[in-house]
Design an enzyme around this catalytic site. Sequence first.
Site, PDB file in Angstrom:
ATOM      1  N   ASN A  53      92.634  47.009  59.823  1.00 30.06           N
ATOM      2  CA  ASN A  53      91.638  46.999  60.902  1.00 30.06           C
ATOM      3  C   ASN A  53      91.273  45.546  61.179  1.00 30.06           C
ATOM      4  O   ASN A  53      91.452  44.673  60.339  1.00 30.06           O
ATOM      5  CB  ASN A  53      90.350  47.703  60.448  1.00 30.06           C
ATOM      6  CG  ASN A  53      90.553  49.166  60.239  1.00 30.06           C
ATOM      7  OD1 ASN A  53      91.011  49.574  59.191  1.00 30.06           O
ATOM      8  ND2 ASN A  53      90.241  49.945  61.237  1.00 30.06           N
TER       9      ASN A  53
ATOM     10  N   HIS B 145      87.591  51.690  66.855  1.00 23.11           N
ATOM     11  CA  HIS B 145      88.257  51.529  65.546  1.00 23.11           C
ATOM     12  C   HIS B 145      89.617  50.890  65.823  1.00 23.11           C
ATOM     13  O   HIS B 145      90.609  51.580  66.042  1.00 23.11           O
ATOM     14  CB  HIS B 145      88.391  52.922  64.916  1.00 23.11           C
ATOM     15  CG  HIS B 145      89.102  52.965  63.604  1.00 23.11           C
ATOM     16  ND1 HIS B 145      88.455  53.175  62.408  1.00 23.11           N
ATOM     17  CD2 HIS B 145      90.416  52.862  63.283  1.00 23.11           C
ATOM     18  CE1 HIS B 145      89.327  53.204  61.419  1.00 23.11           C
ATOM     19  NE2 HIS B 145      90.535  53.018  61.921  1.00 23.11           N
TER      20      HIS B 145
ATOM     21  N   ARG C  11      88.185  52.740  52.424  1.00 22.03           N
ATOM     22  CA  ARG C  11      89.054  53.892  52.713  1.00 22.03           C
ATOM     23  C   ARG C  11      90.294  53.440  53.491  1.00 22.03           C
ATOM     24  O   ARG C  11      91.400  53.402  52.956  1.00 22.03           O
ATOM     25  CB  ARG C  11      88.266  54.976  53.494  1.00 22.03           C
ATOM     26  CG  ARG C  11      88.962  56.318  53.580  1.00 22.03           C
ATOM     27  CD  ARG C  11      90.036  56.419  54.647  1.00 22.03           C
ATOM     28  NE  ARG C  11      89.557  56.104  55.989  1.00 22.03           N
ATOM     29  CZ  ARG C  11      90.343  55.953  57.031  1.00 22.03           C
ATOM     30  NH1 ARG C  11      91.662  56.078  56.900  1.00 22.03           N
ATOM     31  NH2 ARG C  11      89.862  55.635  58.218  1.00 22.03           N
ATOM     32  N   ASP C  12      90.102  53.065  54.736  1.00 21.35           N
ATOM     33  CA  ASP C  12      91.253  52.691  55.569  1.00 21.35           C
ATOM     34  C   ASP C  12      91.971  51.489  54.951  1.00 21.35           C
ATOM     35  O   ASP C  12      93.213  51.419  54.941  1.00 21.35           O
ATOM     36  CB  ASP C  12      90.760  52.340  56.985  1.00 21.35           C
ATOM     37  CG  ASP C  12      91.817  52.529  58.044  1.00 21.35           C
ATOM     38  OD1 ASP C  12      93.013  52.519  57.703  1.00 21.35           O
ATOM     39  OD2 ASP C  12      91.471  52.669  59.228  1.00 21.35           O
TER      40      ASP C  12
ATOM     41  N   CYS D  34      97.672  52.304  58.142  1.00 21.96           N
ATOM     42  CA  CYS D  34      97.837  53.737  57.950  1.00 21.96           C
ATOM     43  C   CYS D  34      99.223  53.999  57.363  1.00 21.96           C
ATOM     44  O   CYS D  34     100.227  53.533  57.900  1.00 21.96           O
ATOM     45  CB  CYS D  34      97.686  54.468  59.283  1.00 21.96           C
ATOM     46  SG  CYS D  34      97.940  56.238  59.111  1.00 21.96           S
TER      47      CYS D  34
ATOM     48  N   HIS E 171      92.806  48.507  64.996  1.00 23.46           N
ATOM     49  CA  HIS E 171      93.625  47.750  64.041  1.00 23.46           C
ATOM     50  C   HIS E 171      94.099  46.482  64.743  1.00 23.46           C
ATOM     51  O   HIS E 171      94.126  46.413  65.977  1.00 23.46           O
ATOM     52  CB  HIS E 171      94.780  48.625  63.530  1.00 23.46           C
ATOM     53  CG  HIS E 171      94.298  49.680  62.559  1.00 23.46           C
ATOM     54  ND1 HIS E 171      94.511  49.598  61.202  1.00 23.46           N
ATOM     55  CD2 HIS E 171      93.577  50.807  62.754  1.00 23.46           C
ATOM     56  CE1 HIS E 171      93.946  50.653  60.609  1.00 23.46           C
ATOM     57  NE2 HIS E 171      93.377  51.409  61.530  1.00 23.46           N
TER      58      HIS E 171
HETATM   59  P1  HMG Z   1     100.284  69.896  53.518  1.00 19.82           P
HETATM   60  O1  HMG Z   1     101.319  69.413  52.541  1.00 19.82           O
HETATM   61  O2  HMG Z   1     100.739  70.540  54.777  1.00 19.82           O
HETATM   62  O3  HMG Z   1      99.171  70.811  52.846  1.00 19.82           O
HETATM   63  O4  HMG Z   1      99.385  68.628  53.846  1.00 19.82           O
HETATM   64  P2  HMG Z   1      99.221  72.114  52.000  1.00 19.82           P
HETATM   65  O5  HMG Z   1      97.980  72.858  52.361  1.00 19.82           O
HETATM   66  O6  HMG Z   1     100.554  72.761  52.092  1.00 19.82           O
HETATM   67  O7  HMG Z   1      99.035  71.532  50.518  1.00 19.82           O
HETATM   68  C1  HMG Z   1     100.026  70.778  49.851  1.00 19.82           C
HETATM   69  C2  HMG Z   1      99.452  70.312  48.510  1.00 19.82           C
HETATM   70  O8  HMG Z   1      98.370  69.416  48.724  1.00 19.82           O
HETATM   71  C3  HMG Z   1      98.899  71.468  47.681  1.00 19.82           C
HETATM   72  O9  HMG Z   1      99.047  71.083  46.324  1.00 19.82           O
HETATM   73  C4  HMG Z   1      97.431  71.445  48.050  1.00 19.82           C
HETATM   74  O10 HMG Z   1      96.607  72.014  47.044  1.00 19.82           O
HETATM   75  C5  HMG Z   1      97.156  69.973  48.177  1.00 19.82           C
HETATM   76  P3  HMG Z   1     100.179  71.783  45.399  1.00 19.82           P
HETATM   77  O11 HMG Z   1      99.895  73.248  45.480  1.00 19.82           O
HETATM   78  O12 HMG Z   1     101.507  71.396  46.038  1.00 19.82           O
HETATM   79  O13 HMG Z   1      99.959  71.163  44.056  1.00 19.82           O
HETATM   80  N1  HMG Z   1      96.062  69.684  49.099  1.00 19.82           N
HETATM   81  C6  HMG Z   1      95.026  68.899  48.790  1.00 19.82           C
HETATM   82  N2  HMG Z   1      94.707  68.225  47.674  1.00 19.82           N
HETATM   83  C7  HMG Z   1      93.541  67.499  47.689  1.00 19.82           C
HETATM   84  N3  HMG Z   1      92.739  67.436  48.775  1.00 19.82           N
HETATM   85  C8  HMG Z   1      93.036  68.088  49.899  1.00 19.82           C
HETATM   86  C9  HMG Z   1      94.217  68.872  49.932  1.00 19.82           C
HETATM   87  N4  HMG Z   1      94.790  69.625  50.888  1.00 19.82           N
HETATM   88  C10 HMG Z   1      95.916  70.126  50.361  1.00 19.82           C
HETATM   89  N5  HMG Z   1      92.229  67.999  50.953  1.00 19.82           N
HETATM   90  C11 HMG Z   1      97.271  67.637  54.460  1.00 19.82           C
HETATM   91  C12 HMG Z   1      98.307  68.708  54.764  1.00 19.82           C
HETATM   92  C13 HMG Z   1      96.337  67.533  55.647  1.00 19.82           C
HETATM   93  C14 HMG Z   1      96.521  67.998  53.205  1.00 19.82           C
HETATM   94  C15 HMG Z   1      98.028  66.307  54.230  1.00 19.82           C
HETATM   95  O14 HMG Z   1      98.854  66.087  55.321  1.00 19.82           O
HETATM   96  C16 HMG Z   1      97.101  65.134  54.068  1.00 19.82           C
HETATM   97  O15 HMG Z   1      96.394  65.021  53.076  1.00 19.82           O
HETATM   98  N6  HMG Z   1      97.103  64.228  55.051  1.00 19.82           N
HETATM   99  C17 HMG Z   1      96.206  63.085  55.046  1.00 19.82           C
HETATM  100  C18 HMG Z   1      96.944  61.880  55.468  1.00 19.82           C
HETATM  101  C19 HMG Z   1      96.008  60.708  55.462  1.00 19.82           C
HETATM  102  O16 HMG Z   1      95.064  60.627  54.685  1.00 19.82           O
HETATM  103  N7  HMG Z   1      96.286  59.729  56.353  1.00 19.82           N
HETATM  104  C20 HMG Z   1      95.503  58.533  56.446  1.00 19.82           C
HETATM  105  C21 HMG Z   1      94.141  58.773  56.979  1.00 19.82           C
HETATM  106  S1  HMG Z   1      94.087  58.939  58.751  1.00 19.82           S
HETATM  107  C22 HMG Z   1      94.014  57.296  59.304  1.00 19.82           C
HETATM  108  O17 HMG Z   1      94.172  56.391  58.542  1.00 19.82           O
HETATM  109  C23 HMG Z   1      93.674  57.037  60.746  1.00 19.82           C
HETATM  110  C24 HMG Z   1      92.237  56.592  60.964  1.00 19.82           C
HETATM  111  O18 HMG Z   1      91.965  55.403  60.225  1.00 19.82           O
HETATM  112  C25 HMG Z   1      91.981  56.308  62.452  1.00 19.82           C
HETATM  113  C26 HMG Z   1      93.030  55.407  63.070  1.00 19.82           C
HETATM  114  O19 HMG Z   1      93.218  54.277  62.610  1.00 19.82           O
HETATM  115  O20 HMG Z   1      93.668  55.867  64.017  1.00 19.82           O
HETATM  116  C27 HMG Z   1      91.242  57.653  60.501  1.00 19.82           C
HETATM  117 MG    MG Z   2      92.429  53.402  60.860  1.00 23.16          MG
END
Ligand code: HMG
Ligand code: MG
Length: 299
Positions: free
Chosen positions: A249, A207, A15-16, A240, A209
């Site tokens: 990581n 966690h 995933r990450d 990220c 990086h």
């Molecule tokens: P948004 O654009 O504000 O959401 O995004 P929305 O509700 O307005 O939806 C926009 C579009 O996305 C719509 O589609 C929704 O249906 C769709 P459209 O109508 O335009 O065709 N949508 C989805 N589709 C599939 N699955 C969903 C979903 N939700 C909405 N769940 C949202 C808000 C949270 C969805 C967006 O910002 C997002 O997906 N963010 C995730 C970002 C991400 O994955 N970042 C990396 C992971 S975090 C990380 O790596 C850190 C970590 O490792 C820890 C660390 O290292 O610190 C965990």
């Molecule tokens: Mg991470």
Amino acid sequence: MTIPASVKIVEVGPRDGLQNEAQSVPTEIKIGLIEKLVDAGLPVVESGAFVSPKWVPQMAASGEVFEGIKKRAHVAYPMLVPNLKGLDAALEAGVREIAGFAAATETFSQKNTNCSIKESLERFRQVSEKARAENLKIRGYISCVLGCPYEGEVSIDIIADIAAQLLDQGCYEISLGDTIGVGTPAKAQALIERVSKTVPIPQLAAHFHDTYGQGLANLHAVLECGISVIDSSVAGLGGCPYAKGASGNVATEDVLYMLDGMDIETGVDMQKLLEAGQYINDFLGRESASRAALALGNL
Ligand code: HMG
Ligand code: MG
């Protein structure tokens, strides 16, 4: 506090690690990687994310990936979920464990999830309520715990407060993310000391990086605080997409080499782990980011 006799390694590479890859990774390669990591003895393999494909295209086929894995008893396959839409997709795929996430700074929260910290915690509340009703296990992440790419220094009190809220919402474990790898050992220990006033140490995970090469030093420092759950990524894959310059990581091979050398039990087999790393590096056409893998591969 004494260093734990055993450590649970949470493998987050599929995933990450892969969420930030420039090249597209086919579903069968992701499944192959997950199977190899499980064969190596990893007890938890975070296998994908039900996030918006517009935001993170690499995770778009996570449902197919999850459905394609041969599920083994005693192995957990958590999937990242940001909102109810993601939870519904996870339930549809048969997921039994999810990971939610919040950030310690407002700017990172906006960049990563398009909402404020308060709004993200409200989304988390809705997700966890439904997830609990469906008997799912819930893990929680907090990002930017040792620094933010946009705001710099981060308040440890805010992190402790968010951690307490995630615990209240049913997380069995809270993983503290040094998203951009800027932490150093004394800061990592101060973080654990403060957060452990609200969340017991056995429920905290590290966690980290490895952007600044501090990953292992920081992990050793938090092992001294009693932390016994470590997230890492095979071959040091990843980063990220919303944290510019963030690298992967800390590499699972490097973590295992250190823990093996300290006689800390993990249940992970180095040779098989090296094979998993080799498999994904062969596909990506790149050298491992793990120093231990490079050294052991050249023996
Ligand atoms: P948004 O654009 O504000 O959401 O995004 P929305 O509700 O307005 O939806 C926009 C579009 O996305 C719509 O589609 C929704 O249906 C769709 P459209 O109508 O335009 O065709 N949508 C989805 N589709 C599939 N699955 C969903 C979903 N939700 C909405 N769940 C949202 C808000 C949270 C969805 C967006 O910002 C997002 O997906 N963010 C995730 C970002 C991400 O994955 N970042 C990396 C992971 S975090 C990380 O790596 C850190 C970590 O490792 C820890 C660390 O290292 O610190 C965990
Ligand atoms: Mg991470």
